[in-house]
Design a protein around this motif. Structure first.
Motif, PDB file in Angstrom:
ATOM      1  N   GLY A 177       0.731  -1.339  -0.406  1.00 32.91           N
ATOM      2  CA  GLY A 177       0.121   0.146   0.041  1.00 32.91           C
ATOM      3  C   GLY A 177       0.798   0.890   0.186  1.00 32.91           C
ATOM      4  O   GLY A 177       0.355   2.145  -0.196  1.00 32.91           O
ATOM      5  N   SER A 178       2.326   1.311   0.060  1.00 35.71           N
ATOM      6  CA  SER A 178       3.233   2.582  -0.144  1.00 35.71           C
ATOM      7  C   SER A 178       2.872   3.450  -1.650  1.00 35.71           C
ATOM      8  O   SER A 178       2.667   4.418  -0.795  1.00 35.71           O
ATOM      9  N   ALA A 179       2.150   3.087  -2.459  1.00 38.30           N
ATOM     10  CA  ALA A 179       2.010   3.655  -3.392  1.00 38.30           C
ATOM     11  C   ALA A 179       0.906   4.228  -3.351  1.00 38.30           C
ATOM     12  O   ALA A 179       0.393   5.268  -4.240  1.00 38.30           O
ATOM     13  N   GLN A 180      -0.186   4.169  -2.734  1.00 36.83           N
ATOM     14  CA  GLN A 180      -1.251   4.516  -2.500  1.00 36.83           C
ATOM     15  C   GLN A 180      -1.663   5.569  -1.402  1.00 36.83           C
ATOM     16  O   GLN A 180      -1.972   6.430  -1.483  1.00 36.83           O
ATOM     17  N   ARG A 181      -0.366   5.449  -0.741  1.00 39.23           N
ATOM     18  CA  ARG A 181      -0.379   6.711   0.632  1.00 39.23           C
ATOM     19  C   ARG A 181      -0.092   8.279  -0.420  1.00 39.23           C
ATOM     20  O   ARG A 181       0.619   8.210  -1.046  1.00 39.23           O
ATOM     21  N   PRO A 182      -0.994   8.818   0.076  1.00 40.09           N
ATOM     22  CA  PRO A 182      -0.776  10.596  -0.242  1.00 40.09           C
ATOM     23  C   PRO A 182       1.306  10.522   0.288  1.00 40.09           C
ATOM     24  O   PRO A 182       1.128  10.179   1.238  1.00 40.09           O
ATOM     25  N   ARG A 183       1.450  11.507  -0.587  1.00 41.26           N
ATOM     26  CA  ARG A 183       2.393  11.933  -0.220  1.00 41.26           C
ATOM     27  C   ARG A 183       2.926  13.502   1.351  1.00 41.26           C
ATOM     28  O   ARG A 183       1.617  14.127   1.437  1.00 41.26           O
ATOM     29  N   PRO A 184       3.590  13.331   1.837  1.00 42.13           N
ATOM     30  CA  PRO A 184       3.826  14.283   2.194  1.00 42.13           C
ATOM     31  C   PRO A 184       3.974  15.407   1.711  1.00 42.13           C
ATOM     32  O   PRO A 184       4.387  15.627   1.102  1.00 42.13           O
ATOM     33  N   SER A 185       3.228  16.205   2.815  1.00 37.64           N
ATOM     34  CA  SER A 185       3.476  18.215   2.909  1.00 37.64           C
ATOM     35  C   SER A 185       4.374  18.315   2.684  1.00 37.64           C
ATOM     36  O   SER A 185       5.653  18.082   3.454  1.00 37.64           O
TER      37      SER A 185
END
Length: 53
Positions: free
Chosen positions: A29-37
């Motif tokens: 699921g690492s590709a589905q997480r949103p990027r850090p701000s």
């Protein structure tokens, strides 16, 4: 010890952990997480808190 020998040793020492990390499986699921701000990082926030009167 010659400069080229030191550089070769440094390259070898740096390459071993990189090769080990490349063999590690990715988190599910690492590709589905949103990027850090990227607006503000922890360092700029800490500096702005210290400078405020």
């Amino acid at each position: 010890m010659a400069v080229m020998q030191v550089l070769a040793i440094d390259l070898g020492i740096g390459a071993l952990p990189a090769l080990d990390l490349s063999r590690e499986p990715a988190e599910p699921g690492s590709a589905q997480r949103p990027r850090p701000s990227t607006q503000r990082d922890g360092f700029s926030r800490a500096v702005s808190v210290e400078r405020s009167p």
